[in-house]
Design a protein around this motif. Structure first.
Motif, mmCIF file in Angstrom:
data_model
loop_
_atom_site.group_PDB
_atom_site.id
_atom_site.type_symbol
_atom_site.label_atom_id
_atom_site.label_comp_id
_atom_site.label_asym_id
_atom_site.label_seq_id
_atom_site.Cartn_x
_atom_site.Cartn_y
_atom_site.Cartn_z
ATOM 1 N N ASP A 161 0.841 -1.189 0.000
ATOM 2 C CA ASP A 161 0.000 0.000 0.000
ATOM 3 C C ASP A 161 0.884 1.250 0.000
ATOM 4 O OD1 ASP A 161 -2.335 -1.523 0.130
ATOM 5 O OD2 ASP A 161 -2.263 -1.597 2.317
ATOM 6 N N TRP A 162 0.291 2.350 -0.417
ATOM 7 C CA TRP A 162 0.986 3.631 -0.393
ATOM 8 C C TRP A 162 1.200 4.066 1.047
ATOM 9 C CZ3 TRP A 162 2.994 5.909 -4.654
ATOM 10 C CH2 TRP A 162 2.573 5.422 -5.901
ATOM 11 N N VAL A 163 2.351 4.703 1.301
ATOM 12 C CA VAL A 163 2.723 5.181 2.628
ATOM 13 C C VAL A 163 2.729 6.707 2.597
ATOM 14 C CG1 VAL A 163 4.583 5.248 4.332
ATOM 15 C CG2 VAL A 163 4.131 3.147 3.038
ATOM 16 N N GLU A 164 2.034 7.318 3.553
ATOM 17 C CA GLU A 164 2.012 8.775 3.638
ATOM 18 C C GLU A 164 3.355 9.279 4.144
ATOM 19 O OE1 GLU A 164 -0.377 12.335 5.950
ATOM 20 O OE2 GLU A 164 -1.368 10.392 5.692
ATOM 21 N N VAL A 165 3.904 10.272 3.436
ATOM 22 C CA VAL A 165 5.188 10.863 3.821
ATOM 23 C C VAL A 165 4.952 12.133 4.625
ATOM 24 C CG1 VAL A 165 7.373 11.806 2.970
ATOM 25 C CG2 VAL A 165 6.268 9.902 1.740
ATOM 26 N N CYS A 166 4.248 13.098 4.043
ATOM 27 C CA CYS A 166 3.967 14.379 4.681
ATOM 28 C C CYS A 166 3.124 15.197 3.705
ATOM 29 C CB CYS A 166 5.257 15.136 5.026
ATOM 30 S SG CYS A 166 6.270 15.545 3.589
ATOM 31 N N THR A 167 2.810 16.431 4.069
ATOM 32 C CA THR A 167 2.135 17.311 3.121
ATOM 33 C C THR A 167 3.181 17.969 2.227
ATOM 34 O OG1 THR A 167 2.239 19.314 4.475
ATOM 35 C CG2 THR A 167 0.344 17.830 4.843
ATOM 36 N N THR A 168 2.736 18.470 1.095
ATOM 37 C CA THR A 168 3.661 19.166 0.201
ATOM 38 C C THR A 168 4.209 20.426 0.863
ATOM 39 O OG1 THR A 168 1.797 20.299 -0.864
ATOM 40 C CG2 THR A 168 2.621 18.288 -1.931
ATOM 41 N N TYR A 169 3.444 21.021 1.773
ATOM 42 C CA TYR A 169 3.896 22.221 2.479
ATOM 43 C C TYR A 169 4.999 21.921 3.486
ATOM 44 C CZ TYR A 169 -0.353 24.057 0.441
ATOM 45 O OH TYR A 169 -1.327 24.420 -0.448
ATOM 46 N N GLU A 170 5.093 20.665 3.909
ATOM 47 C CA GLU A 170 6.118 20.261 4.872
ATOM 48 C C GLU A 170 7.420 19.815 4.211
ATOM 49 O OE1 GLU A 170 3.768 18.391 8.592
ATOM 50 O OE2 GLU A 170 3.474 17.338 6.674
ATOM 51 N N LEU A 171 7.416 19.737 2.882
ATOM 52 C CA LEU A 171 8.591 19.259 2.146
ATOM 53 C C LEU A 171 8.876 20.239 1.017
ATOM 54 C CD1 LEU A 171 10.720 17.081 1.922
ATOM 55 C CD2 LEU A 171 9.113 15.702 0.606
ATOM 56 N N LEU A 172 9.569 21.300 1.357
ATOM 57 C CA LEU A 172 9.849 22.377 0.419
ATOM 58 C C LEU A 172 11.019 22.018 -0.493
ATOM 59 C CD1 LEU A 172 9.485 25.354 2.909
ATOM 60 C CD2 LEU A 172 7.769 24.442 1.319
ATOM 61 N N PRO A 173 11.165 22.719 -1.615
ATOM 62 C CA PRO A 173 12.297 22.445 -2.503
ATOM 63 C C PRO A 173 13.623 22.472 -1.739
ATOM 64 C CG PRO A 173 10.750 23.884 -3.592
ATOM 65 C CD PRO A 173 10.278 23.748 -2.164
ATOM 66 N N GLY A 174 14.434 21.449 -2.002
ATOM 67 C CA GLY A 174 15.720 21.313 -1.334
ATOM 68 C C GLY A 174 15.664 20.508 -0.055
ATOM 69 N N GLU A 175 14.471 20.102 0.372
ATOM 70 C CA GLU A 175 14.326 19.346 1.610
ATOM 71 C C GLU A 175 14.057 17.867 1.325
ATOM 72 O OE1 GLU A 175 12.630 22.887 4.503
ATOM 73 O OE2 GLU A 175 11.235 21.350 3.808
ATOM 74 N N PHE A 176 14.158 17.055 2.367
ATOM 75 C CA PHE A 176 13.887 15.620 2.272
ATOM 76 C C PHE A 176 13.136 15.168 3.511
ATOM 77 C CE2 PHE A 176 17.725 15.814 4.752
ATOM 78 C CZ PHE A 176 17.528 14.842 5.706
ATOM 79 N N ARG A 177 12.496 14.027 3.396
ATOM 80 C CA ARG A 177 11.838 13.329 4.511
ATOM 81 C C ARG A 177 12.095 11.848 4.333
ATOM 82 N NH1 ARG A 177 7.851 16.142 7.790
ATOM 83 N NH2 ARG A 177 8.646 18.250 7.631
ATOM 84 N N VAL A 178 12.126 11.138 5.435
ATOM 85 C CA VAL A 178 12.265 9.684 5.394
ATOM 86 C C VAL A 178 10.957 9.068 5.858
ATOM 87 C CG1 VAL A 178 13.505 7.671 6.262
ATOM 88 C CG2 VAL A 178 14.757 9.785 5.761
ATOM 89 N N ALA A 179 10.459 8.138 5.072
ATOM 90 C CA ALA A 179 9.248 7.389 5.412
ATOM 91 C C ALA A 179 9.622 5.907 5.445
ATOM 92 C CB ALA A 179 8.160 7.637 4.373
ATOM 93 N N TRP A 180 8.811 5.136 6.124
ATOM 94 C CA TRP A 180 9.077 3.697 6.230
ATOM 95 C C TRP A 180 7.933 2.914 5.602
ATOM 96 C CZ3 TRP A 180 13.467 1.450 8.129
ATOM 97 C CH2 TRP A 180 14.373 2.322 8.743
#
Length: 104
Positions: free
Chosen positions: A3-22
């Motif tokens: 299934d798809w895993v939610e990472v964050c909102t687009t507002y929380e991941l601005l250009p140049g940024e990253f997030r880690v999801a599991w």
């Protein structure tokens, strides 16, 4: 396929940024490159270090441990000491939410 895993909102991941999801036991690093999102497995095949937090230049991320570089769009290895690519994963945006999954 999982299934798809939610990472964050687009507002929380601005250009140049990253997030880690599991997705289960797979760490997926999601990067925003100029408003486009890319996801790769967050593990350098050279020695198992994390790629998230490495320097990003255009579509390349550099492993912070030993300098191997990978293409965020495809996972292709671009520079030793790594010789194997990392897995790349699909990303979708729905209602302002960033999603990914391990589709291997």
């Amino acid at each position: 396929m999982g299934d798809w895993v939610e990472v964050c909102t687009t507002y929380e991941l601005l250009p140049g940024e990253f997030r880690v999801a599991w997705d289960g036991d797979t760490a997926i690093a999601v990067f925003n490159v100029d408003g486009t999102f890319y996801a790769i497995e967050d593990i350098c095949p050279h020695d198992g270090g994390e790629l998230a937090g490495g320097a990003v230049d255009g579509y390349e991320v550099e492993c912070p441990r030993h300098g191997a570089r990978f293409d965020l769009r495809t996972g292709a290895v671009l520079c030793p000491p790594a010789y194997e690519p990392v897995a790349s994963f699909p990303v979708k945006i729905e209602h302002g939410i960033v999603w990914t999954r391990d589709d291997r």
